[in-house]
Motif scaffolding. Structure first.
Motif, PDB file in Angstrom:
ATOM      1  N   SER A 125       0.830  -1.208   0.000  1.00  0.00           N
ATOM      2  CA  SER A 125       0.000   0.000   0.000  1.00  0.00           C
ATOM      3  C   SER A 125       0.860   1.252   0.000  1.00  0.00           C
ATOM      4  O   SER A 125       0.474   2.282  -0.574  1.00  0.00           O
ATOM      5  CB  SER A 125      -0.946  -0.015   1.208  1.00  0.00           C
ATOM      6  N   ILE A 126       2.023   1.193   0.631  1.00  0.00           N
ATOM      7  CA  ILE A 126       2.939   2.333   0.639  1.00  0.00           C
ATOM      8  C   ILE A 126       3.489   2.578  -0.760  1.00  0.00           C
ATOM      9  O   ILE A 126       3.567   3.722  -1.227  1.00  0.00           O
ATOM     10  CB  ILE A 126       4.066   2.096   1.656  1.00  0.00           C
ATOM     11  N   VAL A 127       3.870   1.502  -1.456  1.00  0.00           N
ATOM     12  CA  VAL A 127       4.370   1.648  -2.825  1.00  0.00           C
ATOM     13  C   VAL A 127       3.279   2.207  -3.729  1.00  0.00           C
ATOM     14  O   VAL A 127       3.535   3.080  -4.586  1.00  0.00           O
ATOM     15  CB  VAL A 127       4.881   0.298  -3.358  1.00  0.00           C
ATOM     16  N   ASP A 128       2.048   1.748  -3.540  1.00  0.00           N
ATOM     17  CA  ASP A 128       0.940   2.258  -4.364  1.00  0.00           C
ATOM     18  C   ASP A 128       0.738   3.753  -4.149  1.00  0.00           C
ATOM     19  O   ASP A 128       0.433   4.495  -5.099  1.00  0.00           O
ATOM     20  CB  ASP A 128      -0.347   1.498  -4.031  1.00  0.00           C
ATOM     21  N   SER A 129       0.929   4.209  -2.914  1.00  0.00           N
ATOM     22  CA  SER A 129       0.769   5.651  -2.652  1.00  0.00           C
ATOM     23  C   SER A 129       1.870   6.459  -3.326  1.00  0.00           C
ATOM     24  O   SER A 129       1.631   7.577  -3.797  1.00  0.00           O
ATOM     25  CB  SER A 129       0.751   5.906  -1.142  1.00  0.00           C
ATOM     26  N   ILE A 130       3.075   5.892  -3.388  1.00  0.00           N
ATOM     27  CA  ILE A 130       4.172   6.561  -4.101  1.00  0.00           C
ATOM     28  C   ILE A 130       3.851   6.663  -5.583  1.00  0.00           C
ATOM     29  O   ILE A 130       4.108   7.699  -6.225  1.00  0.00           O
ATOM     30  CB  ILE A 130       5.492   5.803  -3.871  1.00  0.00           C
ATOM     31  N   GLU A 131       3.278   5.613  -6.127  1.00  0.00           N
ATOM     32  CA  GLU A 131       2.893   5.621  -7.535  1.00  0.00           C
ATOM     33  C   GLU A 131       1.906   6.754  -7.816  1.00  0.00           C
ATOM     34  O   GLU A 131       2.025   7.467  -8.813  1.00  0.00           O
ATOM     35  CB  GLU A 131       2.235   4.275  -7.881  1.00  0.00           C
ATOM     36  N   ARG A 132       0.972   6.937  -6.923  1.00  0.00           N
ATOM     37  CA  ARG A 132      -0.036   7.982  -7.124  1.00  0.00           C
ATOM     38  C   ARG A 132       0.583   9.374  -7.027  1.00  0.00           C
ATOM     39  O   ARG A 132       0.182  10.297  -7.734  1.00  0.00           O
ATOM     40  CB  ARG A 132      -1.160   7.839  -6.101  1.00  0.00           C
ATOM     41  N   ASP A 133       1.576   9.529  -6.143  1.00  0.00           N
ATOM     42  CA  ASP A 133       2.207  10.839  -5.958  1.00  0.00           C
ATOM     43  C   ASP A 133       3.227  11.169  -7.042  1.00  0.00           C
ATOM     44  O   ASP A 133       3.660  12.326  -7.150  1.00  0.00           O
ATOM     45  CB  ASP A 133       2.919  10.889  -4.602  1.00  0.00           C
ATOM     46  N   GLU A 134       3.642  10.173  -7.822  1.00  0.00           N
ATOM     47  CA  GLU A 134       4.622  10.352  -8.897  1.00  0.00           C
ATOM     48  C   GLU A 134       5.945  10.940  -8.388  1.00  0.00           C
ATOM     49  O   GLU A 134       6.572  11.792  -9.021  1.00  0.00           O
ATOM     50  CB  GLU A 134       4.059  11.213 -10.031  1.00  0.00           C
ATOM     51  N   ARG A 135       6.350  10.444  -7.202  1.00  0.00           N
ATOM     52  CA  ARG A 135       7.655  10.848  -6.677  1.00  0.00           C
ATOM     53  C   ARG A 135       8.770  10.030  -7.325  1.00  0.00           C
ATOM     54  O   ARG A 135       8.546   8.898  -7.749  1.00  0.00           O
ATOM     55  CB  ARG A 135       7.697  10.638  -5.162  1.00  0.00           C
ATOM     56  N   ALA A 136       9.975  10.581  -7.378  1.00  0.00           N
ATOM     57  CA  ALA A 136      11.137   9.847  -7.884  1.00  0.00           C
ATOM     58  C   ALA A 136      11.718   9.026  -6.739  1.00  0.00           C
ATOM     59  O   ALA A 136      12.351   9.575  -5.828  1.00  0.00           O
ATOM     60  CB  ALA A 136      12.183  10.796  -8.441  1.00  0.00           C
ATOM     61  N   VAL A 137      11.465   7.731  -6.756  1.00  0.00           N
ATOM     62  CA  VAL A 137      11.944   6.817  -5.710  1.00  0.00           C
ATOM     63  C   VAL A 137      12.670   5.665  -6.384  1.00  0.00           C
ATOM     64  O   VAL A 137      12.114   5.012  -7.282  1.00  0.00           O
ATOM     65  CB  VAL A 137      10.784   6.297  -4.845  1.00  0.00           C
ATOM     66  N   TYR A 138      13.897   5.408  -5.939  1.00  0.00           N
ATOM     67  CA  TYR A 138      14.708   4.372  -6.578  1.00  0.00           C
ATOM     68  C   TYR A 138      13.974   3.033  -6.576  1.00  0.00           C
ATOM     69  O   TYR A 138      13.438   2.593  -5.563  1.00  0.00           O
ATOM     70  CB  TYR A 138      16.045   4.206  -5.845  1.00  0.00           C
ATOM     71  N   GLY A 139      13.976   2.387  -7.717  1.00  0.00           N
ATOM     72  CA  GLY A 139      13.385   1.066  -7.836  1.00  0.00           C
ATOM     73  C   GLY A 139      11.897   1.075  -8.078  1.00  0.00           C
ATOM     74  O   GLY A 139      11.329   0.068  -8.488  1.00  0.00           O
ATOM     75  N   VAL A 140      11.252   2.195  -7.802  1.00  0.00           N
ATOM     76  CA  VAL A 140       9.815   2.316  -8.035  1.00  0.00           C
ATOM     77  C   VAL A 140       9.565   3.138  -9.289  1.00  0.00           C
ATOM     78  O   VAL A 140       8.847   2.715 -10.200  1.00  0.00           O
ATOM     79  CB  VAL A 140       9.110   2.958  -6.825  1.00  0.00           C
ATOM     80  N   SER A 141      10.184   4.311  -9.344  1.00  0.00           N
ATOM     81  CA  SER A 141       9.944   5.206 -10.478  1.00  0.00           C
ATOM     82  C   SER A 141      11.237   5.641 -11.169  1.00  0.00           C
ATOM     83  O   SER A 141      11.238   6.615 -11.918  1.00  0.00           O
ATOM     84  CB  SER A 141       9.168   6.442 -10.006  1.00  0.00           C
ATOM     85  N   THR A 142      12.334   4.938 -10.895  1.00  0.00           N
ATOM     86  CA  THR A 142      13.604   5.241 -11.560  1.00  0.00           C
ATOM     87  C   THR A 142      14.211   3.964 -12.128  1.00  0.00           C
ATOM     88  O   THR A 142      13.766   2.855 -11.818  1.00  0.00           O
ATOM     89  CB  THR A 142      14.619   5.862 -10.574  1.00  0.00           C
ATOM     90  N   GLY A 143      15.266   4.150 -12.908  1.00  0.00           N
ATOM     91  CA  GLY A 143      16.037   3.009 -13.377  1.00  0.00           C
ATOM     92  C   GLY A 143      16.912   2.451 -12.269  1.00  0.00           C
ATOM     93  O   GLY A 143      16.789   2.829 -11.096  1.00  0.00           O
ATOM     94  N   PHE A 144      17.838   1.559 -12.650  1.00  0.00           N
ATOM     95  CA  PHE A 144      18.600   0.818 -11.652  1.00  0.00           C
ATOM     96  C   PHE A 144      20.105   1.013 -11.855  1.00  0.00           C
ATOM     97  O   PHE A 144      20.569   1.290 -12.957  1.00  0.00           O
ATOM     98  CB  PHE A 144      18.277  -0.680 -11.734  1.00  0.00           C
ATOM     99  N   GLY A 145      20.857   0.797 -10.769  1.00  0.00           N
ATOM    100  CA  GLY A 145      22.308   0.856 -10.847  1.00  0.00           C
ATOM    101  C   GLY A 145      22.773   2.214 -11.333  1.00  0.00           C
ATOM    102  O   GLY A 145      22.391   3.258 -10.773  1.00  0.00           O
ATOM    103  N   ALA A 146      23.568   2.230 -12.385  1.00  0.00           N
ATOM    104  CA  ALA A 146      24.068   3.492 -12.918  1.00  0.00           C
ATOM    105  C   ALA A 146      22.959   4.326 -13.551  1.00  0.00           C
ATOM    106  O   ALA A 146      23.166   5.506 -13.842  1.00  0.00           O
ATOM    107  CB  ALA A 146      25.157   3.209 -13.957  1.00  0.00           C
ATOM    108  N   LEU A 147      21.765   3.731 -13.755  1.00  0.00           N
ATOM    109  CA  LEU A 147      20.624   4.448 -14.325  1.00  0.00           C
ATOM    110  C   LEU A 147      19.645   4.903 -13.250  1.00  0.00           C
ATOM    111  O   LEU A 147      18.484   5.190 -13.527  1.00  0.00           O
ATOM    112  CB  LEU A 147      19.907   3.549 -15.346  1.00  0.00           C
TER     113      LEU A 147
END
Length: 512
Positions: free
Chosen positions: A41-63
């Motif tokens: 439910s916490i991840v779903d709330s981040i999705e709704r807020d469109e925040r930049a959070v590593y692994g949820v709304s960003t790429g990985f590693g060097a990205l």
């Protein structure tokens, strides 16, 4: 143990062994399901807020600084699994893969990874259906965890990748799912990363190795005692009062085992007051508890490290109960890599001192009147000469494998991941060292029993009599040379199995 329930609090080493080696079924507790729903439910709330959070709304590693649009985040998770399924080499053993899958379920069930219960339940279904993903030997650097091996497991959940059939063939993941009546799943944001970011492969191998080492170190005391008895050694160095004054617990346990194993021996009694014998036995005999005991203490350290890791959250990022999603370095396998390297060094030395006792048993100048190479007719017959050659070669390999893997970091991912643990490699070579140790101890078991047979009509200890009888079932009595490999295989099966130890313990009491 036929059923293992995984909750948010962890699993035990015994449960890991039950699932990995004995096919125990797995289920998720209601508490685990609730914990996963809360974190999702916490991840779903981040999705709704469109925040930049590593692994949820960003790429990985060097990205990691690349923002991913909401419409492509599910695609991102699937692409992650496919691109990270980049292993090469032979397939890992089924028991390792099953342990790894159970430990990933354990990690997800702790409710810090932000995945839906569906994801963990799908891994449970693979285990219960006996579906073992084809996980190649090479691919993990032990940070960010065991990425490639875990990705090969996750790929099967998507209906892709490879599965190892019961006969060893490689079949398509989609075919295996269909045969089992299972359907592929689609991943949501964060879930692909949560499936692959952890230390589950190296921890699984370490737990399996710990179980093997615990038995082998006890059997090392058995073979040492039999060798000392066969060489007319003294039992006095194993008196408890001599080990109380140097209070290493492993040493005391090993000495107590050897002292009890030697009790009741007519062979020992025959020379107890014989002044023609050496005042002191060679180090490989007299110092057996000091070496095997130090290995036991090293094993205890590895047990402590594994126990801590079993209750650890090793994902990245982690979803905290207060709603924060934080990046961590908990996926770094240094604690496990160090423990595995340390235990490999210890196990290697247990094998090394065993080979020295074998060499002494075979040498007519040092074996105290045993015939050369333990052959009643040396010259025409070579006895166990080449068995010692084999042991020497195995000792040399174990010395090479004792070079630490955990000091050999190689930077990756455009220098974002600039120090890695090599924990997977450390744990893998530890398992090889332990397999080699079983070969070395089986050579000593055969040589010591042959030496005891050649001391007839003097009767060995009760433990020695049991070992001689079980070896003689295939090896027979000392005589002309025979095809030796099957006899060595029989010795190894006795050593790694439980029947010989159980029979000895029934006669003299439990061994530590």
């Amino acid at each position: 143990m036929k059923q293992v329930t995984v909750g948010p609090d962890s699993v035990t080493p015994e449960q890991v062994i039950a699932v990995a080696r004995h096919g125990a079924r797995v289920e998720l507790s209601e508490a685990a399901l609730a914990a996963m729903r809360a974190s999702r439910s916490i991840v779903d709330s981040i999705e709704r807020d469109e925040r930049a959070v590593y692994g949820v709304s960003t790429g990985f590693g060097a990205l990691a600084n690349t923002f991913i649009e909401p419409a492509r985040r599910a695609e991102l998770q699937h692409a992650l699994i496919r691109s990270h399924s980049a292993g090469m080499g032979d397939a890992m053993p089924t028991e390792v893969v099953r342990a790894m899958m159970l430990l990933r379920i354990r990690s997800l069930a702790m409710g810090r990874s932000g995945v839906r219960p569906l994801v963990a339940q799908s891994l449970v279904e693979l285990l219960n259906a006996g579906i073992t993903p084809w996980v190649p030997r090479h691919g993990s650097l032990g940070a960010s965890g065991d990425l490639a091996p875990l990705a090969h497991c996750a790929l099967v959940l998507l209906g892709e990748g490879w599965v190892r059939a019961a006969d060893g063939r490689r079949i398509a993941g989609a075919e295996a799912l269909a045969t089992a009546g299972l359907a592929p799943i689609a991943l949501a944001s964060k879930e692909g990363l949560a499936l692959i970011n952890g230390t589950d492969g190296m921890l699984g191998m370490l737990l399996l190795a710990i179980a093997d080492a615990r038995h082998l170190f006890t059997m090392a005391d058995v073979t040492a005692a039999l060798a000392v008895e066969a060489m007319l050694g003294s039992d006095r160095p194993f008196l408890p009062e001599l080990h109380e004054i140097r209070p290493h617990p492993g040493q005391a346990a090993s000495a107590a085992n050897i002292h009890r194993l030697l009790a009741g021996s007519s062979i020992m009694d025959s020379h107890r007051d014989d002044l023609t014998h050496a005042v002191q036995d060679a180090y490989s005999m007299r110092c057996a508890p000091q070496v095997a005991g130090a290995a036991r203490d090293t094993l205890d350290f590895a047990v402590q490290v594994a126990a801590r890791e079993l209750v650890s959250v090793v994902d990245n990022p982690v979803v905290l109960p207060d709603g924060r999603v934080e990046s961590t370095g908990n996926f770094h396998g240094a604690p496990l890599g160090f423990a595995a390297d340390y235990l490999a060094i210890a196990a290697s030395e247990v094998g090394s001192i065993s080979e020295r006792r074998v060499d002494r048993l075979l040498d007519v100048a040092r074996s105290r009147e045993l015939p050369a190479f333990l052959s009643p007719d040396p010259g025409v017959n070579s006895g166990l000469m080449i068995a010692q050659y084999t042991a020497a070669g195995v000792v040399a390999e174990n010395r090479r494998l004792s070079v630490p893997a955990s000091t050999d970091s190689i930077p990756t991912s455009g220098m974002q991941e600039d120090h890695v643990s090599m924990g997977w490699s450390a744990a893998h070579k530890l398992r090889t060292v332990l397999a080699n140790l079983s070969h070395l101890l089986s050579v000593e078991l055969l040589a010591a029993c042959r030496g005891l047979q050649l001391r007839a009509p003097l009767a060995p200890s009760p433990a020695g009599a049991i070992a001689v009888r079980r070896i003689a079932e295939v090896a027979g009595d000392p005589g002309p040379d025979e095809f030796l490999a099957p006899i060595l295989e029989h010795s190894r099966s006795l050593l790694v199995g439980t029947e010989l130890r159980t029979e000895i313990e029934a006669a003299i009491g439990p061994l530590a």
